[in-house]
Design a protein around this motif. Structure first.
Motif, PDB file in Angstrom:
ATOM      1  N   ALA A   1       0.836  -1.200   0.000  1.00  0.00           N
ATOM      2  CA  ALA A   1       0.000   0.000   0.000  1.00  0.00           C
ATOM      3  C   ALA A   1       0.869   1.247   0.000  1.00  0.00           C
ATOM      4  O   ALA A   1       1.902   1.295   0.669  1.00  0.00           O
ATOM      5  CB  ALA A   1      -0.916   0.014   1.225  1.00  0.00           C
ATOM      6  N   LEU A   2       0.443   2.253  -0.740  1.00  0.00           N
ATOM      7  CA  LEU A   2       1.175   3.517  -0.839  1.00  0.00           C
ATOM      8  C   LEU A   2       0.205   4.686  -0.719  1.00  0.00           C
ATOM      9  O   LEU A   2      -0.944   4.598  -1.160  1.00  0.00           O
ATOM     10  CB  LEU A   2       1.909   3.629  -2.183  1.00  0.00           C
ATOM     11  CG  LEU A   2       3.042   2.655  -2.475  1.00  0.00           C
ATOM     12  CD1 LEU A   2       3.564   2.883  -3.893  1.00  0.00           C
ATOM     13  CD2 LEU A   2       4.172   2.818  -1.467  1.00  0.00           C
TER      14      LEU A   2
ATOM     15  N   ASP B   1       5.427   9.059  -9.255  1.00  0.00           N
ATOM     16  CA  ASP B   1       4.187   8.305  -9.048  1.00  0.00           C
ATOM     17  C   ASP B   1       4.455   6.911  -8.487  1.00  0.00           C
ATOM     18  O   ASP B   1       5.595   6.463  -8.360  1.00  0.00           O
ATOM     19  CB  ASP B   1       3.359   8.233 -10.335  1.00  0.00           C
ATOM     20  CG  ASP B   1       4.053   7.466 -11.457  1.00  0.00           C
ATOM     21  OD1 ASP B   1       4.857   6.553 -11.175  1.00  0.00           O
ATOM     22  OD2 ASP B   1       3.766   7.772 -12.625  1.00  0.00           O
ATOM     23  N   GLU B   2       3.368   6.218  -8.166  1.00  0.00           N
ATOM     24  CA  GLU B   2       3.451   4.909  -7.530  1.00  0.00           C
ATOM     25  C   GLU B   2       4.190   3.886  -8.391  1.00  0.00           C
ATOM     26  O   GLU B   2       4.960   3.071  -7.866  1.00  0.00           O
ATOM     27  CB  GLU B   2       2.044   4.381  -7.228  1.00  0.00           C
ATOM     28  CG  GLU B   2       1.232   5.228  -6.282  1.00  0.00           C
ATOM     29  CD  GLU B   2       0.448   6.325  -6.964  1.00  0.00           C
ATOM     30  OE1 GLU B   2      -0.379   6.958  -6.299  1.00  0.00           O
ATOM     31  OE2 GLU B   2       0.680   6.562  -8.172  1.00  0.00           O
TER      32      GLU B   2
ATOM     33  N   GLU C   1       6.591   4.294 -10.590  1.00  0.00           N
ATOM     34  CA  GLU C   1       8.039   4.499 -10.596  1.00  0.00           C
ATOM     35  C   GLU C   1       8.670   4.125  -9.259  1.00  0.00           C
ATOM     36  O   GLU C   1       9.727   3.502  -9.210  1.00  0.00           O
ATOM     37  CB  GLU C   1       8.349   5.956 -10.943  1.00  0.00           C
ATOM     38  CG  GLU C   1       7.998   6.335 -12.376  1.00  0.00           C
ATOM     39  CD  GLU C   1       8.685   5.431 -13.382  1.00  0.00           C
ATOM     40  OE1 GLU C   1       9.914   5.223 -13.258  1.00  0.00           O
ATOM     41  OE2 GLU C   1       8.000   4.918 -14.275  1.00  0.00           O
ATOM     42  N   VAL C   2       8.008   4.491  -8.166  1.00  0.00           N
ATOM     43  CA  VAL C   2       8.520   4.130  -6.847  1.00  0.00           C
ATOM     44  C   VAL C   2       8.519   2.621  -6.664  1.00  0.00           C
ATOM     45  O   VAL C   2       9.491   2.024  -6.182  1.00  0.00           O
ATOM     46  CB  VAL C   2       7.696   4.810  -5.735  1.00  0.00           C
ATOM     47  CG1 VAL C   2       8.040   4.234  -4.367  1.00  0.00           C
ATOM     48  CG2 VAL C   2       7.945   6.318  -5.737  1.00  0.00           C
ATOM     49  N   ALA C   3       7.429   1.981  -7.038  1.00  0.00           N
ATOM     50  CA  ALA C   3       7.304   0.529  -6.856  1.00  0.00           C
ATOM     51  C   ALA C   3       8.386  -0.218  -7.610  1.00  0.00           C
ATOM     52  O   ALA C   3       8.980  -1.184  -7.089  1.00  0.00           O
ATOM     53  CB  ALA C   3       5.921   0.065  -7.305  1.00  0.00           C
ATOM     54  N   LYS C   4       8.672   0.208  -8.826  1.00  0.00           N
ATOM     55  CA  LYS C   4       9.718  -0.462  -9.615  1.00  0.00           C
ATOM     56  C   LYS C   4      11.100  -0.224  -9.028  1.00  0.00           C
ATOM     57  O   LYS C   4      11.907  -1.151  -8.899  1.00  0.00           O
ATOM     58  CB  LYS C   4       9.683   0.046 -11.070  1.00  0.00           C
ATOM     59  CG  LYS C   4       8.513  -0.463 -11.882  1.00  0.00           C
ATOM     60  CD  LYS C   4       8.667  -0.126 -13.359  1.00  0.00           C
ATOM     61  CE  LYS C   4       8.720   1.357 -13.602  1.00  0.00           C
ATOM     62  NZ  LYS C   4       8.781   1.701 -15.046  1.00  0.00           N
ATOM     63  N   ALA C   5      11.360   1.034  -8.669  1.00  0.00           N
ATOM     64  CA  ALA C   5      12.705   1.391  -8.224  1.00  0.00           C
ATOM     65  C   ALA C   5      13.053   0.774  -6.872  1.00  0.00           C
ATOM     66  O   ALA C   5      14.199   0.371  -6.648  1.00  0.00           O
ATOM     67  CB  ALA C   5      12.844   2.910  -8.167  1.00  0.00           C
ATOM     68  N   VAL C   6      12.073   0.697  -5.973  1.00  0.00           N
ATOM     69  CA  VAL C   6      12.349   0.207  -4.624  1.00  0.00           C
ATOM     70  C   VAL C   6      12.197  -1.306  -4.529  1.00  0.00           C
ATOM     71  O   VAL C   6      12.811  -1.942  -3.679  1.00  0.00           O
ATOM     72  CB  VAL C   6      11.439   0.930  -3.600  1.00  0.00           C
ATOM     73  CG1 VAL C   6      11.671   0.405  -2.190  1.00  0.00           C
ATOM     74  CG2 VAL C   6      11.693   2.436  -3.644  1.00  0.00           C
ATOM     75  N   GLY C   7      11.402  -1.886  -5.412  1.00  0.00           N
ATOM     76  CA  GLY C   7      11.239  -3.332  -5.410  1.00  0.00           C
ATOM     77  C   GLY C   7      10.057  -3.827  -4.595  1.00  0.00           C
ATOM     78  O   GLY C   7      10.150  -4.835  -3.890  1.00  0.00           O
ATOM     79  N   PHE C   8       8.919  -3.119  -4.712  1.00  0.00           N
ATOM     80  CA  PHE C   8       7.727  -3.561  -4.003  1.00  0.00           C
ATOM     81  C   PHE C   8       7.121  -4.792  -4.670  1.00  0.00           C
ATOM     82  O   PHE C   8       7.375  -5.081  -5.841  1.00  0.00           O
ATOM     83  CB  PHE C   8       6.668  -2.453  -3.990  1.00  0.00           C
ATOM     84  CG  PHE C   8       7.072  -1.224  -3.220  1.00  0.00           C
ATOM     85  CD1 PHE C   8       7.971  -1.300  -2.171  1.00  0.00           C
ATOM     86  CD2 PHE C   8       6.543   0.017  -3.542  1.00  0.00           C
ATOM     87  CE1 PHE C   8       8.339  -0.172  -1.457  1.00  0.00           C
ATOM     88  CE2 PHE C   8       6.906   1.150  -2.837  1.00  0.00           C
ATOM     89  CZ  PHE C   8       7.806   1.058  -1.798  1.00  0.00           C
TER      90      PHE C   8
ATOM     91  N   ALA D   1       3.819   5.847   3.353  1.00  0.00           N
ATOM     92  CA  ALA D   1       3.471   7.206   2.953  1.00  0.00           C
ATOM     93  C   ALA D   1       4.757   7.990   2.763  1.00  0.00           C
ATOM     94  O   ALA D   1       5.728   7.772   3.487  1.00  0.00           O
ATOM     95  CB  ALA D   1       2.596   7.866   4.013  1.00  0.00           C
ATOM     96  N   TRP D   2       4.771   8.895   1.795  1.00  0.00           N
ATOM     97  CA  TRP D   2       6.005   9.655   1.557  1.00  0.00           C
ATOM     98  C   TRP D   2       5.709  11.002   0.916  1.00  0.00           C
ATOM     99  O   TRP D   2       4.627  11.239   0.387  1.00  0.00           O
ATOM    100  CB  TRP D   2       6.966   8.858   0.662  1.00  0.00           C
ATOM    101  CG  TRP D   2       6.762   9.046  -0.818  1.00  0.00           C
ATOM    102  CD1 TRP D   2       7.419   9.938  -1.633  1.00  0.00           C
ATOM    103  CD2 TRP D   2       5.837   8.350  -1.677  1.00  0.00           C
ATOM    104  NE1 TRP D   2       6.965   9.823  -2.936  1.00  0.00           N
ATOM    105  CE2 TRP D   2       6.007   8.858  -2.988  1.00  0.00           C
ATOM    106  CE3 TRP D   2       4.899   7.339  -1.468  1.00  0.00           C
ATOM    107  CZ2 TRP D   2       5.247   8.397  -4.071  1.00  0.00           C
ATOM    108  CZ3 TRP D   2       4.146   6.878  -2.548  1.00  0.00           C
ATOM    109  CH2 TRP D   2       4.331   7.404  -3.825  1.00  0.00           C
TER     110      TRP D   2
END
Length: 397
Positions: free
Chosen positions: A65-66, A75-76, A78-85, A122-123
């Motif tokens: 969840a974000l 956006d979600e 890009e963050v999800a891919k970069a961080v590895g969610f 959250a960020w």
């Protein structure tokens, strides 16, 4: 004071599951703050999120969840891919800039409490220090309600708040000394915080009173900083929180507030322009809490401008209508005062990242790890931007 058992799944009066103490903040992270940082907003966001997950002892793959702001440029996806969610089952964005800070946590708390997600992040990432100044382009504001104010000289938020402040000073006999009390309390706390932009940079009354006007009656030190940086926090269920690395900080109550006939930072159509969205959010916040304003040990109140503090003190019930200025007297906002305030320095003296640093500082206070620790702090109010549609959290340990 009455306290419910954390993680009991307390129910509201309607018989439906509530969020009271059902979730907890278990990780916080942030990047350095500076006037200019070389990294992109995406890189800063990822660093803050990874730091928060490491603080919680939770793998990025467990995040499902974000929540962030509509003004967040990363956006979600890009963050999800970069961080590895892993797979995401909940994601939301909250509008109205600084008014959305606490709502990001509230959205995740609701998602986790109702079983839509298990680990929420959250960020907020922002490069306002080195980035463009959006208020210089007045044309882009004209399709918005600003079409009724920009042509008449209210070009920036500072101008709108200055107009509101002038009315407040006139109606209630408040003074610039009361605004200085706010600026000084925040600066004193920043002087104790090595992460703050104003660390070891004291503020005196003479400096304040002789500084240049930004929008009269607001001077330089009545305005928040312009900052590059990012912050994040991690929310899980109260049950899981017991197994994380740090003492859980429970989300006891949460609220958003958008009053009827709202306009903007200056409420021309409101029956009382000096009662803003904080009043609406506060009614809901306290209705679902086991505490009252008298039970709050420390507060992190949104401070993009100093006059937002007395207005918020009134809105959230710490004093009566028109008494916010006088409330600041006698060191009331300092450590040991009636209501220690913005203990990392806030937006005025630590960093201005749309209020997210106030959330993280609230967590540190209840963990007992703040650089300006309030002894025995067990409850903390965190608020988002007053003037715009807003949100608030009541945190407890």
């Amino acid at each position: 004071m009455a306290r419910t058992g954390a993680g009991t799944g307390t129910r509201t009066g309607t018989g439906t599951p509530g969020i009271k103490d059902a979730t907890a903040v278990v990780g916080i992270g942030q990047t350095p703050f500076a006037k200019q940082l070389p990294q992109s907003e995406k890189a800063l966001a990822c660093r803050a999120i990874l730091a928060a997950l490491d603080d919680a002892g939770i793998s990025p793959a467990e995040v499902d969840a974000l929540a962030s702001y509509t003004m967040e440029e990363t956006d979600e996806v890009e963050v999800a891919k970069a961080v590895g969610f892993g797979d995401l089952s909940f994601f939301s964005k909250v509008g109205f800039g600084g008014g959305g800070s606490c709502a990001t946590v509230a959205h995740l708390a609701a998602a986790v409490a109702t079983g839509q997600a298990t680990v929420g992040v959250a960020w907020r990432s922002r490069k306002r220090g080195s980035g463009p100044r959006p208020w210089r382009n007045t044309t882009v504001q004209l399709p918005t309600p600003a079409q009724w104010t920009r042509p008449f000289g209210l070009l920036r938020p500072a101008d709108e708040i200055a107009m509101l402040t002038r009315r407040y000073l006139y109606e209630h006999g408040a003074s610039r000394d009361h605004l200085f009390n706010v600026a000084l309390a925040c600066r004193n706390r920043a002087n104790q915080n090595p992460a703050a932009m104003m660390y070891e940079r004291p503020l005196t009354r003479d400096m304040y009173m002789t500084s240049r006007w930004i929008s009269e009656p607001l001077c330089l030190f009545d305005n928040c900083l312009e900052t590059d940086g990012a912050l994040a926090c991690v929310i899980v269920s109260a049950e899981r929180a017991r197994d994380c690395r740090h003492r859980p900080v429970y989300v006891h109550s949460a609220a958003q507030g958008l009053p009827a006939q709202h306009h903007g930072m200056v409420n021309y159509w409101n029956d009382d322009p000096l009662t803003g969205p904080a009043w609406t959010a506060a009614r809901h916040l306290w209705k679902h809490a086991d505490f009252t304003p008298e039970d709050v040990d420390v507060a992190q109140i949104y401070d993009a401008f100093t006059p937002l503090i007395p207005l918020s003190l009134e809105g959230y019930g710490f004093c009566g209508r028109g008494e916010g200025g006088a409330f600041t007297e006698g060191g009331a906002l300092e450590i040991g005062g009636r209501l220690p305030l913005n203990t990392s320095g806030g937006g005025l003296s630590e960093a201005y990242v749309h209020g997210f640093n106030l959330i993280n500082e609230g967590v540190r206070q209840l963990r007992g790890t703040s650089t300006a620790q309030v002894p025995g702090a067990a409850t903390c109010l965190v608020t988002a931007g007053e003037g715009v549609p807003t949100s608030a959290l009541l945190l407890r340990n």
